[in-house]
Design an enzyme around this catalytic site. Sequence first.
Site, PDB file in Angstrom:
ATOM      1  N   ARG A 155       4.895   0.213  15.384  1.00  0.00           N
ATOM      2  CA  ARG A 155       3.898  -0.003  14.334  1.00  0.00           C
ATOM      3  C   ARG A 155       3.667   1.289  13.540  1.00  0.00           C
ATOM      4  O   ARG A 155       3.635   1.289  12.325  1.00  0.00           O
ATOM      5  CB  ARG A 155       2.603  -0.490  14.982  1.00  0.00           C
ATOM      6  CG  ARG A 155       1.627  -1.139  14.043  1.00  0.00           C
ATOM      7  CD  ARG A 155       0.583  -1.974  14.782  1.00  0.00           C
ATOM      8  NE  ARG A 155      -0.280  -1.176  15.642  1.00  0.00           N
ATOM      9  CZ  ARG A 155      -0.438  -1.378  16.941  1.00  0.00           C
ATOM     10  NH1 ARG A 155       0.232  -2.337  17.554  1.00  0.00           N
ATOM     11  NH2 ARG A 155      -1.252  -0.614  17.654  1.00  0.00           N
ATOM     12  N   TYR A 177      -7.269   8.760 -10.194  1.00  0.00           N
ATOM     13  CA  TYR A 177      -8.155   9.913 -10.369  1.00  0.00           C
ATOM     14  C   TYR A 177      -7.866  10.930  -9.278  1.00  0.00           C
ATOM     15  O   TYR A 177      -7.429  10.589  -8.188  1.00  0.00           O
ATOM     16  CB  TYR A 177      -9.636   9.518 -10.336  1.00  0.00           C
ATOM     17  CG  TYR A 177     -10.057   8.696  -9.132  1.00  0.00           C
ATOM     18  CD1 TYR A 177      -9.876   7.324  -9.117  1.00  0.00           C
ATOM     19  CD2 TYR A 177     -10.645   9.300  -8.032  1.00  0.00           C
ATOM     20  CE1 TYR A 177     -10.278   6.559  -8.031  1.00  0.00           C
ATOM     21  CE2 TYR A 177     -11.049   8.539  -6.934  1.00  0.00           C
ATOM     22  CZ  TYR A 177     -10.854   7.162  -6.944  1.00  0.00           C
ATOM     23  OH  TYR A 177     -11.232   6.420  -5.865  1.00  0.00           O
ATOM     24  N   PRO A 178      -8.084  12.197  -9.580  1.00  0.00           N
ATOM     25  CA  PRO A 178      -7.901  13.221  -8.564  1.00  0.00           C
ATOM     26  C   PRO A 178      -9.194  13.469  -7.798  1.00  0.00           C
ATOM     27  O   PRO A 178     -10.280  13.164  -8.305  1.00  0.00           O
ATOM     28  CB  PRO A 178      -7.528  14.451  -9.392  1.00  0.00           C
ATOM     29  CG  PRO A 178      -8.237  14.263 -10.690  1.00  0.00           C
ATOM     30  CD  PRO A 178      -8.368  12.777 -10.918  1.00  0.00           C
ATOM     31  N   MET A 179      -9.067  13.975  -6.590  1.00  0.00           N
ATOM     32  CA  MET A 179     -10.233  14.222  -5.719  1.00  0.00           C
ATOM     33  C   MET A 179     -10.052  15.504  -4.934  1.00  0.00           C
ATOM     34  O   MET A 179      -8.936  15.880  -4.620  1.00  0.00           O
ATOM     35  CB  MET A 179     -10.317  13.122  -4.670  1.00  0.00           C
ATOM     36  CG  MET A 179     -11.129  11.940  -5.047  1.00  0.00           C
ATOM     37  SD  MET A 179     -11.347  10.903  -3.588  1.00  0.00           S
ATOM     38  CE  MET A 179     -12.505  11.857  -2.631  1.00  0.00           C
ATOM     39  N   LYS A 181     -12.128  17.656  -1.464  1.00  0.00           N
ATOM     40  CA  LYS A 181     -13.222  17.644  -0.501  1.00  0.00           C
ATOM     41  C   LYS A 181     -14.054  18.902  -0.754  1.00  0.00           C
ATOM     42  O   LYS A 181     -13.508  19.986  -1.023  1.00  0.00           O
ATOM     43  CB  LYS A 181     -12.667  17.627   0.928  1.00  0.00           C
ATOM     44  CG  LYS A 181     -12.053  16.268   1.315  1.00  0.00           C
ATOM     45  CD  LYS A 181     -13.102  15.222   1.612  1.00  0.00           C
ATOM     46  CE  LYS A 181     -12.565  13.819   1.747  1.00  0.00           C
ATOM     47  NZ  LYS A 181     -11.639  13.648   2.841  1.00  0.00           N
ATOM     48  N   HIS A 204     -14.313   5.891   7.094  1.00  0.00           N
ATOM     49  CA  HIS A 204     -13.787   5.664   5.746  1.00  0.00           C
ATOM     50  C   HIS A 204     -12.709   4.570   5.770  1.00  0.00           C
ATOM     51  O   HIS A 204     -12.734   3.639   4.959  1.00  0.00           O
ATOM     52  CB  HIS A 204     -13.222   6.991   5.212  1.00  0.00           C
ATOM     53  CG  HIS A 204     -12.343   6.858   4.019  1.00  0.00           C
ATOM     54  ND1 HIS A 204     -12.834   6.881   2.732  1.00  0.00           N
ATOM     55  CD2 HIS A 204     -11.003   6.694   3.906  1.00  0.00           C
ATOM     56  CE1 HIS A 204     -11.827   6.752   1.889  1.00  0.00           C
ATOM     57  NE2 HIS A 204     -10.710   6.626   2.568  1.00  0.00           N
ATOM     58  N   GLN A 217      -3.883   1.077  -1.950  1.00  0.00           N
ATOM     59  CA  GLN A 217      -4.221   2.469  -2.250  1.00  0.00           C
ATOM     60  C   GLN A 217      -3.072   3.383  -1.863  1.00  0.00           C
ATOM     61  O   GLN A 217      -2.358   3.124  -0.911  1.00  0.00           O
ATOM     62  CB  GLN A 217      -5.517   2.826  -1.511  1.00  0.00           C
ATOM     63  CG  GLN A 217      -5.521   4.040  -0.625  1.00  0.00           C
ATOM     64  CD  GLN A 217      -5.050   3.782   0.797  1.00  0.00           C
ATOM     65  OE1 GLN A 217      -4.248   2.899   1.047  1.00  0.00           O
ATOM     66  NE2 GLN A 217      -5.524   4.582   1.733  1.00  0.00           N
ATOM     67  N   SER A 255     -17.558  10.439   1.866  1.00  0.00           N
ATOM     68  CA  SER A 255     -17.545  10.620   0.407  1.00  0.00           C
ATOM     69  C   SER A 255     -18.884  11.134  -0.097  1.00  0.00           C
ATOM     70  O   SER A 255     -18.943  11.993  -0.978  1.00  0.00           O
ATOM     71  CB  SER A 255     -17.199   9.307  -0.304  1.00  0.00           C
ATOM     72  OG  SER A 255     -15.890   8.912   0.034  1.00  0.00           O
TER      73      SER A 255
HETATM   74  O1  76R Z   1      -4.032   6.225   6.036  1.00  0.00           O
HETATM   75  C1  76R Z   1      -4.563   5.095   5.973  1.00  0.00           C
HETATM   76  O2  76R Z   1      -4.164   4.196   5.197  1.00  0.00           O
HETATM   77  C2  76R Z   1      -5.703   4.776   6.902  1.00  0.00           C
HETATM   78  C3  76R Z   1      -6.735   5.743   6.975  1.00  0.00           C
HETATM   79  C4  76R Z   1      -7.072   6.424   5.662  1.00  0.00           C
HETATM   80  C5  76R Z   1      -6.946   7.796   5.397  1.00  0.00           C
HETATM   81  C6  76R Z   1      -6.459   8.891   6.314  1.00  0.00           C
HETATM   82  C7  76R Z   1      -7.583   5.811   4.461  1.00  0.00           C
HETATM   83  C8  76R Z   1      -7.832   4.453   4.307  1.00  0.00           C
HETATM   84  N1  76R Z   1      -7.781   6.783   3.519  1.00  0.00           N
HETATM   85  C9  76R Z   1      -7.400   8.000   4.048  1.00  0.00           C
HETATM   86  C10 76R Z   1      -7.417   9.239   3.428  1.00  0.00           C
HETATM   87 MN1  76R Z   1      -8.666   6.557   1.703  1.00  0.00          MN
HETATM   88  N2  76R Z   1      -9.415   6.301  -0.146  1.00  0.00           N
HETATM   89  C11 76R Z   1      -9.915   7.298  -0.956  1.00  0.00           C
HETATM   90  C12 76R Z   1     -10.563   6.685  -2.080  1.00  0.00           C
HETATM   91  O3  76R Z   1     -13.145   8.581  -1.129  1.00  0.00           O
HETATM   92  C13 76R Z   1     -13.617   7.863  -2.017  1.00  0.00           C
HETATM   93  O4  76R Z   1     -14.829   7.663  -2.077  1.00  0.00           O
HETATM   94  C14 76R Z   1     -12.788   7.184  -3.087  1.00  0.00           C
HETATM   95  C15 76R Z   1     -11.322   7.449  -3.153  1.00  0.00           C
HETATM   96  C16 76R Z   1     -10.421   5.317  -1.957  1.00  0.00           C
HETATM   97  C17 76R Z   1     -10.934   4.245  -2.883  1.00  0.00           C
HETATM   98  C18 76R Z   1      -9.700   5.082  -0.716  1.00  0.00           C
HETATM   99  C19 76R Z   1      -9.359   3.817  -0.234  1.00  0.00           C
HETATM  100  N3  76R Z   1      -8.618   8.573   1.395  1.00  0.00           N
HETATM  101  C20 76R Z   1      -8.000   9.478   2.200  1.00  0.00           C
HETATM  102  C21 76R Z   1      -8.079  10.778   1.584  1.00  0.00           C
HETATM  103  C22 76R Z   1      -7.484  12.080   2.144  1.00  0.00           C
HETATM  104  C23 76R Z   1      -8.538  12.758   2.961  1.00  0.00           C
HETATM  105  C24 76R Z   1      -8.014  13.777   3.935  1.00  0.00           C
HETATM  106  O5  76R Z   1      -6.855  13.679   4.358  1.00  0.00           O
HETATM  107  O6  76R Z   1      -8.812  14.656   4.305  1.00  0.00           O
HETATM  108  C25 76R Z   1      -8.751  10.619   0.395  1.00  0.00           C
HETATM  109  C26 76R Z   1      -9.076  11.679  -0.638  1.00  0.00           C
HETATM  110  C27 76R Z   1      -9.102   9.233   0.294  1.00  0.00           C
HETATM  111  C28 76R Z   1      -9.815   8.664  -0.739  1.00  0.00           C
HETATM  112  N4  76R Z   1      -8.661   4.516   2.035  1.00  0.00           N
HETATM  113  C29 76R Z   1      -8.199   3.841   3.142  1.00  0.00           C
HETATM  114  C30 76R Z   1      -8.878   3.577   1.031  1.00  0.00           C
HETATM  115  C31 76R Z   1      -8.550   2.267   1.549  1.00  0.00           C
HETATM  116  C32 76R Z   1      -8.654   0.979   0.739  1.00  0.00           C
HETATM  117  C33 76R Z   1      -8.140   2.439   2.854  1.00  0.00           C
HETATM  118  C34 76R Z   1      -7.694   1.361   3.829  1.00  0.00           C
HETATM  119  C35 76R Z   1      -6.202   1.201   3.694  1.00  0.00           C
HETATM  120  C36 76R Z   1      -5.597   0.208   4.625  1.00  0.00           C
HETATM  121  O7  76R Z   1      -5.940   0.231   5.814  1.00  0.00           O
HETATM  122  O8  76R Z   1      -4.752  -0.559   4.146  1.00  0.00           O
END
Ligand code: 76R
Length: 281
Positions: A155, A177-179, A181, A204, A217, A255
């Site tokens: 998996r 959009y860029p982000m 932390k 998250h 995403q 966030s």
């Molecule tokens: O990797 C994965 O798919 C599962 C866990 C996961 C990580 C590690 C995950 C899931 N994200 C991760 C990392 Mn995310 N994500 C965003 C935004 O933050 C906000 O408020 C808005 C911008 C959205 C909308 C979003 C959606 N994510 C990150 C990181 C890197 C952080 C780091 O490494 O320190 C950022 C900047 C970020 C931002 N995230 C998910 C989503 C969605 C929809 C999921 C579920 C995906 C799935 O399980 O299919």
Amino acid sequence: MNPSAPLPDPNESDRVVPREGWHVLHLFYHIEQSQWALHTDEEKLEAKTRLAELVQEIRSTPSTQLLTFSMVSPKSDLGFMLLTDDLHQANDFEKRLSRALGPDILSPVYSYLSMTELSEYTTTEEQYAGDLVRDEGFAPGSAELEAKLEEFRKRMEKYNRDRLYPNMPDWPVFCFYPMSKRRGAEHNWFHLDFETRRKLMAGHARVGRTYAGRIRQLITGSTGLDEWEWGVTLFSHNTQDIKEIVYEMRFDEVSALYAEFGDFYIGLQLPLDELFRRVGL
Ligand code: 76R
């Protein structure tokens, strides 16, 4: 990097260096309509054919994807998202895309360079095995546990491959959009220990997964490559879902306390002929 090559081991350390991902370029342009209007119909057709042929060439290159967008609002007219393995190739395609319609037709308004990467926070095999023993009564070293772990490895292999070499959807609504932390005096993400960051990210991801089927995403890393630390690319079937996920996630602890956002770009993914008509080419 070839998508079928072995993946780096995400369990090697708590800070996975994403060595082998694809390069990702988000490119947004204005179309200089006054310049375009000076061309004859024949020249316009030639220019559009040149761009269409280039798009075909890029799309038929191995380990490469190119998406085309009609951008919404005058922030930008035309957008590309290019994913490809080699930086020279990314650079070559990007320069040619900018020039394909002729000089001074596409002027850049925003661009972003990032790379696909593995998450630092995915569950490791040790964590998973620990959970199974502690919470579900599996005996350490048993054949049953080994079978569960083998399933887990398969998996994760697929999951990690999808993160490094994603298949972008053809869903109509695109949001970029860029982000970064936050690294403030009080709230500094990079000063938290790994376990705290992992727990926050798990929360998250739980929220994110409730959008399965509505939002796709792709989070790409840009530390050292561009101004922010990540590029966020979202696809959906309507703008409501984009608005909803971003709104809901802003209340996520991670966030709310640690996220900084750049400018948002919304586009509609269209086939090239429709795109040409939409943007007035
Ligand atoms: O990797 C994965 O798919 C599962 C866990 C996961 C990580 C590690 C995950 C899931 N994200 C991760 C990392 Mn995310 N994500 C965003 C935004 O933050 C906000 O408020 C808005 C911008 C959205 C909308 C979003 C959606 N994510 C990150 C990181 C890197 C952080 C780091 O490494 O320190 C950022 C900047 C970020 C931002 N995230 C998910 C989503 C969605 C929809 C999921 C579920 C995906 C799935 O399980 O299919």
